[in-house]
Design an enzyme around this catalytic site. Structure first.
Site, short mmCIF file in Angstrom:
data_model
loop_
_atom_site.label_atom_id
_atom_site.label_comp_id
_atom_site.label_asym_id
_atom_site.label_seq_id
_atom_site.Cartn_x
_atom_site.Cartn_y
_atom_site.Cartn_z
N GLY A 187 0.83 -1.21 0.00
CA GLY A 187 0.00 0.00 0.00
C GLY A 187 0.85 1.25 0.00
O GLY A 187 2.06 1.18 -0.23
N ASN A 188 0.24 2.39 0.23
CA ASN A 188 1.00 3.64 0.30
C ASN A 188 0.38 4.59 1.32
O ASN A 188 -0.63 4.27 1.93
CB ASN A 188 1.11 4.29 -1.09
CG ASN A 188 -0.25 4.59 -1.66
OD1 ASN A 188 -1.02 5.35 -1.10
ND2 ASN A 188 -0.58 3.94 -2.79
N ASN A 189 1.01 5.77 1.46
CA ASN A 189 0.64 6.69 2.55
C ASN A 189 -0.52 7.62 2.25
O ASN A 189 -0.80 8.52 3.03
CB ASN A 189 1.84 7.59 2.88
CG ASN A 189 2.86 6.87 3.71
OD1 ASN A 189 2.51 5.92 4.42
ND2 ASN A 189 4.11 7.30 3.64
#
Ligand code: CTP
Length: 422
Positions: free
Chosen positions: A221-223
């Site tokens: 995933g990412n931020n």
């Protein structure tokens, strides 16, 4: 962000949602503003004036016959930097639209020359009644910003449009109006209410981060927090557009009112959902604010990967995801497209240089280039960068709230759409 220390009047109408005005007041006092609460007589049946006075530290009364020596029915409105009415009932909409001056709130509204935000709340049938809609249209014509109500559970067992938007969202919209007012004052132009320039347009906004599954419990995933995309969706809806928000992983405190939200998971899911909508609906514009993963695990295990077993991976093989923005730019040439460039810069290139290169690669109509890092932009309430246009224009967007940035992007999108038939 709007500067602290403003005088904000919170009017409270007589509806069951009156208690939520307390949360709106708290948002303003937390942000450092002075608040005066003015209930209507009906609101006093729903919520005690002692509560409003304790929260604001100011007298709170519906009557024009208290505080006579201070001429409060005149002085409170003329000193206000912003008036917010939450909830605004059907009765209040009609009294304000008629220019009534029969209690403390309506006299204050007649005196106010500052931005006014009305947050309606009522049963769906009342909201959709043509007389109520006529009053809403009249108020918008006269410079009031009337929020779109949220869709959801009403007082009784039924649900529909007419719920008061979340207190957080009312406060965010109000503070965005204050920020717009400050920007207008700095440019010596008169501030206007939230424009309705996107009425009749259908806009899809993508937001949040994609999750690329490794197994049933793990993902890459990412931020992304989803905040900038949600701000765009909220402001586009308040500017009159029909909006669908395709929302990946996020940490939003609320979903924007007046927006149809469809959850999405992976890049492939987002791609499929978006193109299915584009193939079946007359969409005017797509704003790609989602942080789409460029790669996904080449294979997704059906069962949990266990350490110390034959399923334990020693490395993760990755496959490139499709570039969704570049794909829709080519496949739907009549669509107006807005992309985002999340850049950190590197030893050879500035953020703007990398943004220019990306703009040339993606082919969209507008590209918002913003600088990202471990502690900037992602999850923060503000954003800054450059907005690049196909005509070569590079507009610097100074640091401001994400709603402020959304308004600048929508200003340019609206201008582009105005050159096309609705
Ligand atoms: N985007 C997309 N599909 C992808 C990756 C990104 O549609 N597979 C969109 C994003 O929503 C954004 C824009 O493309 O609007 C730029 O995203 P960004 O992550 O900054 O760029 P990348 O295309 O991933 O390019 P790079 O790897 O060079 O940063």
């Amino acid at each position: 962000m709007a500067q602290a220390g403003k005088n904000i009047v919170v009017g409270v109408g007589g509806g069951i949602a009156a208690y939520k005005a307390c949360m709106v007041i708290r948002e303003f006092t937390k942000a450092g503003h002075t608040v005066t609460a003015i209930p209507t007589a009906a609101a006093e049946s729903f919520i005690g004036t002692a509560t409003l006075e304790a929260l604001t530290g100011q007298p709170a009364t519906s009557s024009v016959f208290t505080g006579i020596p201070q001429v409060r029915h005149v002085s409170v409105g003329s000193a206000a930097d912003l008036v917010v009415v939450a909830p605004t009932t059907a009765d209040l909409l009609s009294r304000i639209a008629a220019g009534a001056a029969n209690d403390m709130l309506t006299t204050t509204l007649l005196m106010a020359t500052c931005p006014v935000l009305l947050a309606p709340a009522m049963h769906t049938q009342m909201w959709e009644n043509s007389l109520v809609q006529r009053n809403v249209a009249t108020l918008r014509e006269h410079g009031y910003t009337v929020m779109e109500p949220a869709v959801g559970r009403l007082t009784g067992p039924d649900s529909g449009a007419g719920r008061l938007p979340e207190p957080h969202e009312i406060a965010d919209m109000a503070l965005a109006l204050l920020e717009e007012q400050e920007l207008a004052t700095a440019r010596s132009v008169p501030a206007t209410a939230m424009p309705r320039d996107l009425t009749g347009r259908y806009i899809i906004v993508t937001a949040g981060g994609t999750r690329e599954a490794l197994d049933p419990v793990r993902y890459l995933g990412n931020n992304s927090s989803g905040q900038q995309g949600a701000a765009l969706a909220a402001c586009a809806a308040q500017r009159g557009a029909h909006v669908t928000l395709l929302l990946g992983a996020h940490d939003l405190p609320y979903l924007p009112a007046g927006v149809h939200v469809e959850p999405v998971t992976s890049a492939l899911h987002l791609h499929h959902t978006l193109t299915a909508l584009l193939d079946t609906h007359p969409v005017d514009a797509v704003i790609m604010a989602a942080a789409v993963a460029d790669f996904r695990p080449t294979s997704t295990a059906d069962t949990k990967l266990k350490k110390g077993t034959s399923s334990e991976p020693s490395s993760i093989a990755l496959t490139r995801n499709p570039d969704i923005l570049a794909d829709i730019v080519t496949r739907y040439p009549h669509l107006t497209t807005v992309g985002f460039a999340a850049e950190t810069g590197d030893s050879d290139h500035t953020v703007l240089q990398l943004g220019r290169e990306k703009f040339a690669r993606k082919g969209c109509h507008l590209l918002m280039v913003n600088e990202v890092g471990f502690d900037t932009t992602f999850g923060q309430p503000t954003n800054a960068g450059w907005l690049l246009g196909r005509d070569g224009a590079e507009t610097r967007i100074p640091r401001m709230s994400k709603r402020g940035v959304a308004m600048r992007i929508l200003d340019q999108l609206s201008t582009l759409l105005a050159t096309q038939e609705p």
